[in-house]
Design an enzyme around this catalytic site. Structure first.
Site, short mmCIF file in Angstrom:
data_model
loop_
_atom_site.label_atom_id
_atom_site.label_comp_id
_atom_site.label_asym_id
_atom_site.label_seq_id
_atom_site.Cartn_x
_atom_site.Cartn_y
_atom_site.Cartn_z
CG HIS A 252 0.25 14.32 -5.47
ND1 HIS A 252 0.93 14.12 -6.65
CD2 HIS A 252 0.39 13.16 -4.77
CE1 HIS A 252 1.44 12.91 -6.67
NE2 HIS A 252 1.14 12.29 -5.54
CG ASP A 253 2.52 12.55 -2.32
OD1 ASP A 253 1.59 12.77 -1.52
OD2 ASP A 253 2.69 11.47 -2.91
CE LYS A 256 4.30 10.71 0.14
NZ LYS A 256 4.32 9.75 -0.99
CG HIS A 281 1.90 13.36 2.86
ND1 HIS A 281 1.28 12.22 3.30
CD2 HIS A 281 1.48 13.53 1.58
CE1 HIS A 281 0.53 11.72 2.32
NE2 HIS A 281 0.63 12.50 1.27
CG HIS A 307 -3.21 13.88 -2.25
ND1 HIS A 307 -2.65 14.84 -1.45
CD2 HIS A 307 -2.37 12.81 -2.16
CE1 HIS A 307 -1.54 14.39 -0.91
NE2 HIS A 307 -1.34 13.15 -1.33
CG HIS A 308 -3.73 10.74 1.04
ND1 HIS A 308 -3.52 9.55 0.38
CD2 HIS A 308 -2.56 11.43 0.95
CE1 HIS A 308 -2.27 9.50 -0.08
NE2 HIS A 308 -1.68 10.63 0.24
CG ASP A 336 -1.15 9.43 -5.22
OD1 ASP A 336 -0.04 9.23 -5.73
OD2 ASP A 336 -1.33 9.53 -3.99
P1 C2E Z 1 2.13 6.54 -2.23
O1 C2E Z 1 3.14 5.43 -2.32
O2 C2E Z 1 2.19 7.57 -3.34
O3 C2E Z 1 0.71 5.87 -2.24
C1 C2E Z 1 -0.47 6.62 -2.45
C2 C2E Z 1 -1.70 5.84 -2.06
O4 C2E Z 1 -1.83 4.68 -2.90
C3 C2E Z 1 -1.70 5.30 -0.65
O5 C2E Z 1 -2.09 6.27 0.29
C4 C2E Z 1 -2.76 4.19 -0.77
O6 C2E Z 1 -4.06 4.73 -0.80
C5 C2E Z 1 -2.48 3.63 -2.14
N1 C2E Z 1 -1.57 2.48 -2.05
C6 C2E Z 1 -0.26 2.43 -2.33
N2 C2E Z 1 0.24 1.19 -2.15
C7 C2E Z 1 -0.79 0.43 -1.71
C8 C2E Z 1 -0.91 -0.96 -1.38
O7 C2E Z 1 0.06 -1.74 -1.44
N3 C2E Z 1 -2.15 -1.39 -0.98
C9 C2E Z 1 -3.20 -0.55 -0.92
N4 C2E Z 1 -4.37 -1.03 -0.50
N5 C2E Z 1 -3.14 0.76 -1.24
C10 C2E Z 1 -1.94 1.24 -1.65
P2 C2E Z 1 -1.72 6.09 1.83
O8 C2E Z 1 -1.96 4.67 2.26
O9 C2E Z 1 -2.43 7.15 2.59
O10 C2E Z 1 -0.16 6.33 1.89
C11 C2E Z 1 0.38 7.62 1.69
C12 C2E Z 1 1.84 7.53 1.50
O11 C2E Z 1 2.42 6.92 2.67
C13 C2E Z 1 2.30 6.61 0.36
O12 C2E Z 1 2.26 7.31 -0.86
C14 C2E Z 1 3.70 6.24 0.81
O13 C2E Z 1 4.63 7.29 0.56
C15 C2E Z 1 3.55 6.14 2.31
N6 C2E Z 1 3.29 4.75 2.72
C16 C2E Z 1 2.09 4.17 2.90
N7 C2E Z 1 2.24 2.91 3.36
C17 C2E Z 1 3.58 2.69 3.43
C18 C2E Z 1 4.39 1.57 3.84
O14 C2E Z 1 3.89 0.52 4.23
N8 C2E Z 1 5.75 1.73 3.82
C19 C2E Z 1 6.33 2.89 3.42
N9 C2E Z 1 7.66 2.97 3.38
N10 C2E Z 1 5.59 3.97 3.01
C20 C2E Z 1 4.24 3.86 3.04
FE FE Z 2 0.04 11.64 -0.70
FE FE Z 3 1.80 10.12 -4.80
#
Ligand code: C2E
Ligand code: FE
Ligand code: FE
Ligand code: SIN
Ligand code: SIN
Ligand code: SIN
Length: 400
Positions: A252-253, A256, A281, A307-308, A336
């Site tokens: 899915h990712d 990236k 991504h 997936h988003h 996810d």
């Molecule tokens: P991921 O880490 O696999 O997270 C997938 C999804 O889980 C996120 O999609 C979001 O919907 C949810 N999620 C994860 N952590 C949190 C959280 O702490 N709070 C909330 N409310 N939801 C959370 P999203 O937001 O579209 O992010 C996609 C990807 O972007 C993430 O995949 C991650 O790789 C990156 N990402 C997002 N925010 C950050 C960040 O603040 N810092 C970094 N380094 N990466 C980020």
């Molecule tokens: Fe994703």
């Molecule tokens: Fe993921």
């Protein structure tokens, strides 16, 4: 079911046909499922399991048990059991892996005193199952390398009572085990290739083990199974879809790959511009599968792309809404986010389980398809078993 009635030619033709089918299965769990099912059918066995060698241990990798399934038909927990046994002479499976020879035991109550192995009752004790006869077959490659063992349990007579396995079973199964082994080797290579692709894309960290993608894929197929059963999909349709869903969900990712380490590994919240780049991504991943030459490509495309998206239409990249989002995208979205919240990330610690459940409930009908949230919570013990099976740290739980 009763193949013993067939004559030799029929049985051989059937083996060749199964062999051909096994070679078309690419996902390792679906393959182990098919191998155990066919082996049990050929021998009329009530139960069986497969152990594959990893890190010099026999890892319990797959199980089927008709009797336990009948007692608790909706429970898939068993297949996510996590244990490993050492390869030595003290266990039956260990002995067979070490010697590379099939072992037929007519009754585990009466194992000779002068053999080094003994029957381990812990599984029977936990499950309430009653093991009697057993045949344990090494999975040996054409180069003579043992990659695991298959154990089949309790051959049944016409009335379903447990009896000993037949000597003729042993001959057929050694042929069958050979073709099963080469199919497993191929599936393992596919899986390793995919894991390498994912590592390149998402993890880029030698300490990572691919646990996140394994968990997301497993939650996804369990969600799909229940969703599809409610819609009366046939057994065969569900099986075929599970097979490709596991691989596509793992990917899915994969988009990236296109995101720089500076953003991907930032140990803090992303700013607006960084998040804008991060969001690409989804489409970047989809692009890799454009052209849709196979069902697997088409599904991988859908999942990477959607997936988003959110059920309420406020997601990205296309702001699709409700059932306009393909079911696989809706499923992976839930799997996810659940996994992202319940696990630690470079940018956040793991959340409390109760807080995660609260988010799922609150987001039902907003971020997530409400039907899927309901299914997810109804199979929550299976979800937890999956988390136990694929922990983030690189350790295993030993029981036996
Ligand atoms: P991921 O880490 O696999 O997270 C997938 C999804 O889980 C996120 O999609 C979001 O919907 C949810 N999620 C994860 N952590 C949190 C959280 O702490 N709070 C909330 N409310 N939801 C959370 P999203 O937001 O579209 O992010 C996609 C990807 O972007 C993430 O995949 C991650 O790789 C990156 N990402 C997002 N925010 C950050 C960040 O603040 N810092 C970094 N380094 N990466 C980020
Ligand atoms: Fe994703
Ligand atoms: Fe993921
Ligand atoms: C063994 O082969 O002794 C371990 C697995 C089992 O007890 O079924
Ligand atoms: C396949 O070749 O169909 C599966 C392996 C992959 O996606 O690379
Ligand atoms: C979401 O990404 O919408 C679920 C997480 C939350 O809102 O806290």
């Amino acid at each position: 079911m009763d193949i013993l009635a067939c004559d030799t030619d029929d049985r051989l033709t059937e083996l060749l046909k199964i062999n051909d089918e096994l070679n078309h299965i690419k996902d390792i769990d679906s393959l182990l499922d098919a191998i155990l099912y066919e082996t049990r059918r050929l021998t009329n066995a009530d139960a069986g399991s497969i152990f594959l060698i990893e890190n010099r241990m026999l890892n319990f990798s797959y199980v089927q048990n008709d009797t336990l399934k009948k007692r608790d038909p909706l429970n898939n927990k068993q297949i996510y059991s996590n244990f490993a046994i050492p390869i030595n002479e003290t266990s039956i499976a260990g002995y067979v892996a070490l010697k590379g020879k099939t072992l037929k035991i007519d009754d585990v109550e009466y194992i000779d005193d002068n053999v080094p192995y003994s029957f381990n009752r812990s599984f029977d004790k936990i499950s309430g199952y009653n093991t009697k006869s057993m045949m344990t077959i090494p999975l040996v490659t054409t180069r003579g390398h043992v990659i695991g063992v298959m154990q089949i349990i309790n051959a049944k007579d016409d009335k379903g009572n447990p009896i000993a396995f037949q000597s003729s079973d042993e001959r057929y199964l050694s042929f069958f085990a050979g073709s099963a082994t080469s199919a497993i080797e191929k599936a393992k290579m596919t899986r390793e290739m995919i894991l390498r692709m994912i590592k390149m894309a998402e993890l880029r960290d030698p300490k990572e083990t691919g646990s996140h993608v394994n968990r997301v894929a497993s939650y996804s197929i369990e969600l799909f199974q229940k969703w599809a059963e409610k819609r009366n999909f046939t057994h065969k349709e569900i099986k075929n879809y599970r097979d490709i869903l596991r691989i596509a969900a793992m990917l899915h990712d994969v988009g990236k790959v296109a995101i720089s380490d500076i953003i991907l590994k930032k140990p803090a919240r992303l700013n607006e511009d960084e998040f804008k780049i991060m969001k690409t991504h989804a489409y970047q991943g989809a692009k890799l599968f454009k052209g849709n030459v196979s069902d697997l490509d088409a599904l991988s495309y859908d999942i990477a792309y959607t997936h988003h998206e959110r059920w309420d239409g406020k997601g990205y990249p296309r702001r699709l809404k409700g059932e306009d989002i393909p079911i696989a995208g809706r499923i992976v979205a839930l799997a996810d986010v659940y996994d992202a919240l319940i696990s630690a990330r470079v940018y956040k610690p793991a959340w409390e389980e109760s807080d995660v459940i609260t988010v799922l409930e609150k987001e039902s009908g907003n971020h997530f398809d409400p039907e899927l949230v309901e299914i997810f919570l109804s199979i929550y013990d299976v979800i937890k078993a999956i988390r136990m099976k694929f922990p983030d740290l690189d350790f295993k739980i030993f029981t036996s």
